[in-house]
Design a protein around this motif. Structure first.
Motif, PDB file in Angstrom:
ATOM      1  N   ARG A 162      38.338  70.548   7.744  1.00 33.82           N
ATOM      2  CA  ARG A 162      39.553  71.717   7.183  1.00 33.82           C
ATOM      3  C   ARG A 162      39.995  71.735   5.763  1.00 33.82           C
ATOM      4  N   VAL A 163      40.366  70.970   5.117  1.00 29.44           N
ATOM      5  CA  VAL A 163      40.582  71.528   3.956  1.00 29.44           C
ATOM      6  C   VAL A 163      39.759  71.627   2.951  1.00 29.44           C
ATOM      7  N   GLY A 164      38.612  72.053   3.278  1.00 30.09           N
ATOM      8  CA  GLY A 164      37.210  72.225   2.174  1.00 30.09           C
ATOM      9  C   GLY A 164      36.439  71.607   1.569  1.00 30.09           C
ATOM     10  N   LEU A 165      36.364  69.988   2.282  1.00 27.80           N
ATOM     11  CA  LEU A 165      35.571  69.388   2.139  1.00 27.80           C
ATOM     12  C   LEU A 165      34.563  69.526   2.805  1.00 27.80           C
ATOM     13  N   ARG A 166      32.748  68.455   2.642  1.00 30.03           N
ATOM     14  CA  ARG A 166      32.136  68.383   3.032  1.00 30.03           C
ATOM     15  C   ARG A 166      32.169  67.114   3.766  1.00 30.03           C
ATOM     16  N   PRO A 167      31.891  66.932   5.233  1.00 30.84           N
ATOM     17  CA  PRO A 167      32.315  65.560   6.006  1.00 30.84           C
ATOM     18  C   PRO A 167      31.324  64.343   5.738  1.00 30.84           C
ATOM     19  N   GLU A 168      30.031  64.257   5.320  1.00 31.54           N
ATOM     20  CA  GLU A 168      29.862  63.127   4.451  1.00 31.54           C
ATOM     21  C   GLU A 168      30.184  62.456   3.186  1.00 31.54           C
ATOM     22  N   GLN A 169      31.395  63.264   2.242  1.00 34.34           N
ATOM     23  CA  GLN A 169      32.038  63.070   1.671  1.00 34.34           C
ATOM     24  C   GLN A 169      32.849  62.113   1.390  1.00 34.34           C
ATOM     25  N   MET A 170      33.329  61.201   2.889  1.00 34.38           N
ATOM     26  CA  MET A 170      34.142  60.980   3.632  1.00 34.38           C
ATOM     27  C   MET A 170      33.755  58.954   3.201  1.00 34.38           C
ATOM     28  N   ARG A 171      32.174  58.983   2.669  1.00 36.36           N
ATOM     29  CA  ARG A 171      32.028  57.496   2.761  1.00 36.36           C
ATOM     30  C   ARG A 171      32.705  57.211   0.710  1.00 36.36           C
ATOM     31  N   ARG A 172      32.820  57.806  -0.089  1.00 36.60           N
ATOM     32  CA  ARG A 172      33.155  58.621  -1.409  1.00 36.60           C
ATOM     33  C   ARG A 172      34.707  57.634  -1.814  1.00 36.60           C
ATOM     34  N   TYR A 173      33.923  57.249  -3.342  1.00 38.62           N
ATOM     35  CA  TYR A 173      35.541  56.706  -3.458  1.00 38.62           C
ATOM     36  C   TYR A 173      36.586  57.619  -4.271  1.00 38.62           C
ATOM     37  N   PRO A 174      37.820  57.399  -4.398  1.00 27.94           N
ATOM     38  CA  PRO A 174      38.131  58.284  -4.847  1.00 27.94           C
ATOM     39  C   PRO A 174      37.824  58.698  -6.250  1.00 27.94           C
ATOM     40  N   HIS A 175      37.238  57.931  -7.599  1.00 29.77           N
ATOM     41  CA  HIS A 175      36.372  58.241  -8.509  1.00 29.77           C
ATOM     42  C   HIS A 175      35.016  59.001  -8.843  1.00 29.77           C
ATOM     43  N   GLU A 176      34.806  59.596  -7.491  1.00 31.54           N
ATOM     44  CA  GLU A 176      33.657  60.364  -7.528  1.00 31.54           C
ATOM     45  C   GLU A 176      33.852  61.776  -7.203  1.00 31.54           C
ATOM     46  N   PHE A 177      35.392  62.202  -7.665  1.00 32.20           N
ATOM     47  CA  PHE A 177      35.900  63.674  -7.018  1.00 32.20           C
ATOM     48  C   PHE A 177      36.603  64.377  -8.315  1.00 32.20           C
ATOM     49  N   SER A 178      36.742  65.070  -8.440  1.00 30.46           N
ATOM     50  CA  SER A 178      37.690  66.043  -9.157  1.00 30.46           C
ATOM     51  C   SER A 178      39.147  66.203  -8.510  1.00 30.46           C
ATOM     52  N   GLY A 179      40.235  66.292  -9.690  1.00 26.46           N
ATOM     53  CA  GLY A 179      41.638  66.328  -9.441  1.00 26.46           C
ATOM     54  C   GLY A 179      41.370  67.195  -8.420  1.00 26.46           C
ATOM     55  N   GLY A 180      41.197  68.145  -8.521  1.00 28.75           N
ATOM     56  CA  GLY A 180      42.071  69.256  -6.292  1.00 28.75           C
ATOM     57  C   GLY A 180      41.123  69.071  -6.044  1.00 28.75           C
ATOM     58  N   GLN A 181      39.234  68.229  -5.905  1.00 30.67           N
ATOM     59  CA  GLN A 181      39.404  67.421  -4.471  1.00 30.67           C
ATOM     60  C   GLN A 181      39.435  66.536  -3.769  1.00 30.67           C
ATOM     61  N   ARG A 182      40.538  65.575  -5.273  1.00 26.45           N
ATOM     62  CA  ARG A 182      41.244  64.383  -4.529  1.00 26.45           C
ATOM     63  C   ARG A 182      42.738  65.123  -4.286  1.00 26.45           C
ATOM     64  N   GLN A 183      43.328  65.938  -4.347  1.00 27.25           N
ATOM     65  CA  GLN A 183      44.575  66.697  -4.376  1.00 27.25           C
ATOM     66  C   GLN A 183      44.100  66.731  -2.579  1.00 27.25           C
ATOM     67  N   ARG A 184      42.979  67.995  -2.122  1.00 30.39           N
ATOM     68  CA  ARG A 184      42.422  68.105  -0.782  1.00 30.39           C
ATOM     69  C   ARG A 184      42.636  66.682  -0.153  1.00 30.39           C
ATOM     70  N   VAL A 185      41.610  65.739  -0.686  1.00 29.21           N
ATOM     71  CA  VAL A 185      41.931  64.377  -0.013  1.00 29.21           C
ATOM     72  C   VAL A 185      43.188  64.038   0.287  1.00 29.21           C
ATOM     73  N   GLY A 186      44.785  64.443  -0.589  1.00 25.95           N
ATOM     74  CA  GLY A 186      46.010  63.565   0.089  1.00 25.95           C
ATOM     75  C   GLY A 186      46.352  64.650   0.766  1.00 25.95           C
ATOM     76  N   ILE A 187      45.934  66.041   0.659  1.00 24.65           N
ATOM     77  CA  ILE A 187      45.975  66.680   1.664  1.00 24.65           C
ATOM     78  C   ILE A 187      45.445  66.448   3.380  1.00 24.65           C
ATOM     79  N   ALA A 188      44.496  66.088   3.469  1.00 21.97           N
ATOM     80  CA  ALA A 188      43.598  66.254   4.900  1.00 21.97           C
ATOM     81  C   ALA A 188      44.579  64.191   4.898  1.00 21.97           C
ATOM     82  N   ARG A 189      44.632  63.347   4.937  1.00 22.11           N
ATOM     83  CA  ARG A 189      45.442  62.218   5.262  1.00 22.11           C
ATOM     84  C   ARG A 189      47.126  62.531   5.667  1.00 22.11           C
ATOM     85  N   ALA A 190      47.695  63.460   4.798  1.00 18.28           N
ATOM     86  CA  ALA A 190      48.916  63.660   5.361  1.00 18.28           C
ATOM     87  C   ALA A 190      49.177  64.852   6.602  1.00 18.28           C
TER      88      ALA A 190
END
Length: 252
Positions: free
Chosen positions: A70-98
């Motif tokens: 829903r936030v524009g990331l691939r489902p298989e990325q759920m097994r990655r750690y934050p340092h493996e993402f760009s700033g924009g991708q991390r913020q998308r993770v933060g939105i998904a968490r909210a």
């Protein structure tokens, strides 16, 4: 502080917990707001488990996959750690968490200020799309006036921690009433070079919020302040004929 008509300032931790499902936050810094030792899946699943919204690992995984999509990331990325993402991708993770606990209200605390300009528009558009799809209410905190105009229905302008003007976005931008709001809007860059606007330059420094001036806290810098009134009487928020709310003795 009232939420859905209820004063929440005196509630205990146990009383607040069920309410927290309905209010979430998107943090300003996508680098420090995610636990570096937790995968994306673990970070999002944590909230689901705390509120008892999933009853199995497979259900949690399906929910996380749907949120990332829903936030524009691939489902298989759920097994990655934050340092493996760009700033924009991390913020998308933060939105998904909210979004994980299906809130109705989200505090967006400067959610794009730490991102590259090229990414900011993507995140703002994502937030608007989510608002339309899910019926969300945002408290969107920002200093970028163009972004505020783009995303907000109602705008509150603050000075030294106090709201000085409140109106719908169109009213604020077309006809600001408070002198501070007028100065703020005059400082916003105009994207059309053929249109020149007069800049309203404020004199003096911003006072300390720990020791604000007497009367109206804006009066030392205000171009229309009246001594004997503005420096003595604290202006109360009041409604004008057009529905504007403003804390200024001379708003008319």
């Amino acid at each position: 502080i009232r939420f859905q008509g209820q004063d929440i300032t005196s509630l205990s931790q146990s009383q607040l917990r069920p309410l927290r499902r309905h209010m979430q936050i998107i943090f300003q810094d996508p680098y420090s707001s995610l636990n570096p030792r937790m995968t994306v899946q673990a970070a999002i699943t944590e909230a689901l488990r705390v509120h008892g919204l999933v009853d199995s690992a497979s259900a949690a995984e399906q929910r996380v996959a749907a949120l990332l999509d829903r936030v524009g990331l691939r489902p298989e990325q759920m097994r990655r750690y934050p340092h493996e993402f760009s700033g924009g991708q991390r913020q998308r993770v933060g939105i998904a968490r909210a979004l994980a606990v299906s809130p109705s209200f989200i505090v967006a605390d400067e959610p794009i200020s730490a991102l590259d300009v090229s990414i900011q528009a993507q995140i703002v558009n994502l937030l608007r799309d989510l608002q339309d799809e899910l019926g969300l209410s945002y408290l969107f905190i920002a200093h970028d006036l163009h972004v505020v105009e783009y995303i907000s229905h109602r705008v509150a302008v603050m000075y030294l921690g106090r709201i000085v003007e409140l109106a719908n976005a169109e009213q604020i931008y077309l006809e600001p009433r408070h002198p501070y709001t007028k100065a703020l809007l005059s400082a916003a860059p105009n994207l059309d070079p053929s249109e020149r606007k007069k800049r309203l330059i404020l004199e003096g420094d911003v006072p300390s919020p720990l020791d604000p001036p007497s009367g109206c806290s804006f009066h030392p810098r205000c171009p229309i302040a009246e001594l004997g009134r503005c420096d003595r009487e604290i202006p109360q928020m009041r409604s004008l004929a057009d529905g504007h709310q403003v804390a200024c003795h001379l708003a008319e």
